[in-house]
Design a protein around this motif. Structure first.
Motif, PDB file in Angstrom:
ATOM      1  N   GLU A  68      -8.350 -14.562  14.571  1.00 47.11           N
ATOM      2  CA  GLU A  68      -8.276 -14.366  13.117  1.00 47.11           C
ATOM      3  C   GLU A  68      -8.131 -12.874  12.790  1.00 47.11           C
ATOM      4  OE1 GLU A  68     -10.946 -15.307   9.122  1.00 47.11           O
ATOM      5  OE2 GLU A  68     -11.526 -16.234  11.030  1.00 47.11           O
ATOM      6  N   ALA A  69      -8.857 -12.026  13.503  1.00 48.02           N
ATOM      7  CA  ALA A  69      -8.790 -10.578  13.265  1.00 48.02           C
ATOM      8  C   ALA A  69      -7.402 -10.030  13.585  1.00 48.02           C
ATOM      9  CB  ALA A  69      -9.850  -9.853  14.092  1.00 48.02           C
ATOM     10  N   LEU A  70      -6.792 -10.521  14.661  1.00 50.10           N
ATOM     11  CA  LEU A  70      -5.455 -10.047  15.013  1.00 50.10           C
ATOM     12  C   LEU A  70      -4.429 -10.430  13.948  1.00 50.10           C
ATOM     13  CD1 LEU A  70      -5.281 -10.698  18.862  1.00 50.10           C
ATOM     14  CD2 LEU A  70      -5.618  -8.519  17.678  1.00 50.10           C
ATOM     15  N   VAL A  71      -4.516 -11.654  13.463  1.00 51.92           N
ATOM     16  CA  VAL A  71      -3.589 -12.107  12.418  1.00 51.92           C
ATOM     17  C   VAL A  71      -3.809 -11.289  11.146  1.00 51.92           C
ATOM     18  CG1 VAL A  71      -3.036 -14.047  10.891  1.00 51.92           C
ATOM     19  CG2 VAL A  71      -3.313 -14.431  13.350  1.00 51.92           C
ATOM     20  N   LEU A  72      -5.064 -11.115  10.778  1.00 48.70           N
ATOM     21  CA  LEU A  72      -5.393 -10.358   9.578  1.00 48.70           C
ATOM     22  C   LEU A  72      -4.947  -8.900   9.708  1.00 48.70           C
ATOM     23  CD1 LEU A  72      -6.707 -10.868   6.866  1.00 48.70           C
ATOM     24  CD2 LEU A  72      -8.928 -10.449   7.929  1.00 48.70           C
ATOM     25  N   SER A  73      -5.146  -8.309  10.878  1.00 48.34           N
ATOM     26  CA  SER A  73      -4.714  -6.926  11.108  1.00 48.34           C
ATOM     27  C   SER A  73      -3.198  -6.793  11.000  1.00 48.34           C
ATOM     28  CB  SER A  73      -5.175  -6.447  12.481  1.00 48.34           C
ATOM     29  OG  SER A  73      -6.570  -6.359  12.508  1.00 48.34           O
ATOM     30  N   ASP A  74      -2.493  -7.789  11.489  1.00 48.16           N
ATOM     31  CA  ASP A  74      -1.038  -7.759  11.383  1.00 48.16           C
ATOM     32  C   ASP A  74      -0.603  -7.857   9.918  1.00 48.16           C
ATOM     33  OD1 ASP A  74       1.489  -7.573  12.755  1.00 48.16           O
ATOM     34  OD2 ASP A  74       1.803  -9.676  12.185  1.00 48.16           O
ATOM     35  N   GLU A  75      -1.297  -8.681   9.147  1.00 45.90           N
ATOM     36  CA  GLU A  75      -0.998  -8.779   7.715  1.00 45.90           C
ATOM     37  C   GLU A  75      -1.262  -7.445   7.015  1.00 45.90           C
ATOM     38  OE1 GLU A  75      -2.995 -12.056   5.801  1.00 45.90           O
ATOM     39  OE2 GLU A  75      -2.435 -13.429   7.413  1.00 45.90           O
ATOM     40  N   VAL A  76      -2.362  -6.791   7.397  1.00 48.77           N
ATOM     41  CA  VAL A  76      -2.698  -5.489   6.809  1.00 48.77           C
ATOM     42  C   VAL A  76      -1.605  -4.478   7.142  1.00 48.77           C
ATOM     43  CG1 VAL A  76      -4.294  -3.531   7.003  1.00 48.77           C
ATOM     44  CG2 VAL A  76      -5.190  -5.849   6.698  1.00 48.77           C
ATOM     45  N   ARG A  77      -1.217  -4.436   8.410  1.00 48.38           N
ATOM     46  CA  ARG A  77      -0.161  -3.508   8.826  1.00 48.38           C
ATOM     47  C   ARG A  77       1.106  -3.758   8.026  1.00 48.38           C
ATOM     48  NH1 ARG A  77       4.236  -4.015  10.990  1.00 48.38           N
ATOM     49  NH2 ARG A  77       3.821  -6.132  11.637  1.00 48.38           N
ATOM     50  N   GLY A  78       1.484  -5.007   7.936  1.00 49.83           N
ATOM     51  CA  GLY A  78       2.695  -5.346   7.199  1.00 49.83           C
ATOM     52  C   GLY A  78       2.601  -5.016   5.721  1.00 49.83           C
ATOM     53  N   ALA A  79       1.476  -5.313   5.116  1.00 49.70           N
ATOM     54  CA  ALA A  79       1.318  -5.077   3.677  1.00 49.70           C
ATOM     55  C   ALA A  79       1.369  -3.596   3.348  1.00 49.70           C
ATOM     56  CB  ALA A  79      -0.001  -5.667   3.193  1.00 49.70           C
ATOM     57  N   PHE A  80       0.679  -2.798   4.138  1.00 47.22           N
ATOM     58  CA  PHE A  80       0.642  -1.379   3.806  1.00 47.22           C
ATOM     59  C   PHE A  80       1.881  -0.643   4.299  1.00 47.22           C
ATOM     60  CE2 PHE A  80      -3.752  -2.531   3.024  1.00 47.22           C
ATOM     61  CZ  PHE A  80      -3.954  -1.905   1.804  1.00 47.22           C
ATOM     62  N   THR A  81       2.579  -1.181   5.278  1.00 48.28           N
ATOM     63  CA  THR A  81       3.839  -0.574   5.705  1.00 48.28           C
ATOM     64  C   THR A  81       4.923  -0.879   4.682  1.00 48.28           C
ATOM     65  OG1 THR A  81       3.259  -0.792   8.025  1.00 48.28           O
ATOM     66  CG2 THR A  81       5.582  -0.527   7.524  1.00 48.28           C
ATOM     67  N   LEU A  82       5.012  -2.134   4.289  1.00 50.24           N
ATOM     68  CA  LEU A  82       6.041  -2.537   3.327  1.00 50.24           C
ATOM     69  C   LEU A  82       5.741  -2.029   1.929  1.00 50.24           C
ATOM     70  CD1 LEU A  82       6.625  -6.225   4.477  1.00 50.24           C
ATOM     71  CD2 LEU A  82       8.047  -4.224   4.932  1.00 50.24           C
ATOM     72  N   SER A  83       4.481  -1.714   1.667  1.00 50.34           N
ATOM     73  CA  SER A  83       4.141  -1.282   0.321  1.00 50.34           C
ATOM     74  C   SER A  83       4.435   0.191   0.118  1.00 50.34           C
ATOM     75  CB  SER A  83       2.679  -1.576   0.029  1.00 50.34           C
ATOM     76  OG  SER A  83       1.874  -0.800   0.888  1.00 50.34           O
ATOM     77  N   GLY A  84       5.067   0.837   1.097  1.00 47.75           N
ATOM     78  CA  GLY A  84       5.456   2.220   0.938  1.00 47.75           C
ATOM     79  C   GLY A  84       6.371   2.393  -0.257  1.00 47.75           C
ATOM     80  N   ARG A  85       7.097   1.361  -0.582  1.00 51.14           N
ATOM     81  CA  ARG A  85       7.912   1.400  -1.782  1.00 51.14           C
ATOM     82  C   ARG A  85       7.111   0.719  -2.889  1.00 51.14           C
ATOM     83  NH1 ARG A  85       8.972  -3.765  -1.256  1.00 51.14           N
ATOM     84  NH2 ARG A  85       9.683  -4.645   0.669  1.00 51.14           N
ATOM     85  N   LEU A  86       6.898   1.420  -3.924  1.00 48.51           N
ATOM     86  CA  LEU A  86       6.089   0.889  -5.020  1.00 48.51           C
ATOM     87  C   LEU A  86       6.926  -0.070  -5.847  1.00 48.51           C
ATOM     88  CD1 LEU A  86       4.293   4.156  -6.092  1.00 48.51           C
ATOM     89  CD2 LEU A  86       3.385   2.268  -4.749  1.00 48.51           C
ATOM     90  N   GLU A  87       6.456  -1.281  -5.939  1.00 46.05           N
ATOM     91  CA  GLU A  87       7.214  -2.278  -6.676  1.00 46.05           C
ATOM     92  C   GLU A  87       6.827  -2.303  -8.145  1.00 46.05           C
ATOM     93  OE1 GLU A  87       7.068  -6.004  -4.641  1.00 46.05           O
ATOM     94  OE2 GLU A  87       7.609  -5.079  -2.753  1.00 46.05           O
ATOM     95  N   ARG A  88       5.618  -1.881  -8.427  1.00 51.09           N
ATOM     96  CA  ARG A  88       5.157  -1.882  -9.808  1.00 51.09           C
ATOM     97  C   ARG A  88       5.203  -0.463 -10.346  1.00 51.09           C
ATOM     98  NH1 ARG A  88      -0.581  -4.564 -10.722  1.00 51.09           N
ATOM     99  NH2 ARG A  88      -1.006  -2.375 -10.919  1.00 51.09           N
ATOM    100  N   ALA A  89       5.918  -0.266 -11.396  1.00 51.97           N
ATOM    101  CA  ALA A  89       5.930   1.064 -12.001  1.00 51.97           C
ATOM    102  C   ALA A  89       4.624   1.232 -12.761  1.00 51.97           C
ATOM    103  CB  ALA A  89       7.116   1.193 -12.935  1.00 51.97           C
ATOM    104  N   SER A  90       4.024   2.394 -12.615  1.00 51.79           N
ATOM    105  CA  SER A  90       2.786   2.652 -13.339  1.00 51.79           C
ATOM    106  C   SER A  90       2.949   3.941 -14.118  1.00 51.79           C
ATOM    107  CB  SER A  90       1.618   2.755 -12.366  1.00 51.79           C
ATOM    108  OG  SER A  90       1.728   3.935 -11.620  1.00 51.79           O
ATOM    109  N   LEU A  91       1.987   4.207 -14.958  1.00 54.95           N
ATOM    110  CA  LEU A  91       2.044   5.432 -15.749  1.00 54.95           C
ATOM    111  C   LEU A  91       2.023   6.658 -14.851  1.00 54.95           C
ATOM    112  CD1 LEU A  91      -0.413   4.486 -18.647  1.00 54.95           C
ATOM    113  CD2 LEU A  91       2.085   4.521 -18.682  1.00 54.95           C
ATOM    114  N   ASP A  92       1.234   6.587 -13.799  1.00 61.52           N
ATOM    115  CA  ASP A  92       1.153   7.732 -12.905  1.00 61.52           C
ATOM    116  C   ASP A  92       1.402   7.277 -11.478  1.00 61.52           C
ATOM    117  OD1 ASP A  92      -1.206  10.475 -12.619  1.00 61.52           O
ATOM    118  OD2 ASP A  92       0.657  10.068 -11.573  1.00 61.52           O
ATOM    119  N   GLU A  93       2.636   7.427 -11.054  1.00 61.18           N
ATOM    120  CA  GLU A  93       3.033   6.952  -9.731  1.00 61.18           C
ATOM    121  C   GLU A  93       2.264   7.658  -8.609  1.00 61.18           C
ATOM    122  OE1 GLU A  93       7.166   7.043  -7.565  1.00 61.18           O
ATOM    123  OE2 GLU A  93       7.237   5.730  -9.328  1.00 61.18           O
TER     124      GLU A  93
END
Length: 154
Positions: free
Chosen positions: A18-43
């Motif tokens: 479970e930890a390995l799967v979760l860690s892979d999800e974390v890696r993927g989420a924070f790697t792919l989230s390098g591009r901000l999909e939601r515009a905010s007032l203060d990027e």
């Protein structure tokens, strides 16, 4: 109230998977989230929130995996119970997320962060119950083995 579950190899292996799967999800989420999909007032604030939460979440999962690897090593006979008790501790004071920063992040990332916190809290409860349940000293045979290992290592 039911009795706490004893830690055994099956539980550790299931949690490790479970930890390995979760860690892979974390890696993927924070790697792919390098591009901000939601515009905010203060990027910039959003980028800081993303970076700091990514670091907290990754650290949390690495501590969890290290704890699980120590328990796997114990069940495989690679380390003694004394070594496990000395070096197989979870940090109980892992830094929590700041609500203001979480509010800036995508809801899916916030949900993943919460999932990792719940997972880590489960490990903390297991570790705490395990440490409380067995206050026994190492057996004479285990103490002898430890002394022999220290002599051979010198």
């Amino acid at each position: 109230m039911s009795e706490p579950v004893a830690i055994n190899p099956r539980i550790i292996e299931a949690l490790y998977s479970e930890a390995l799967v979760l860690s892979d999800e974390v890696r993927g989420a924070f790697t792919l989230s390098g591009r901000l999909e939601r515009a905010s007032l203060d990027e910039d604030l959003t980028r800081v929130a993303l970076s700091s939460e990514g670091l907290r979440t990754t650290t949390r999962m690495m501590h969890a995996i290290a704890w699980l690897l120590n328990h796997r090593a114990y069940f495989l006979g690679e380390i003694s119970q004394l070594q496990l008790r000395r070096h197989g501790r979870l940090a109980p004071d892992m830094r929590r997320s700041e609500p203001e920063q979480l509010a800036l992040l995508d809801p899916k990332i916030v949900e993943l962060v919460q999932t990792t916190r719940c997972f880590y809290d489960r490990l903390l409860r297991l570790d705490s119950n395990w440490r409380l349940s067995d206050h026994s000293q190492p057996s004479a045979l285990e103490r002898l083995r430890e002394r022999l290992e220290r002599r051979l290592a010198s």
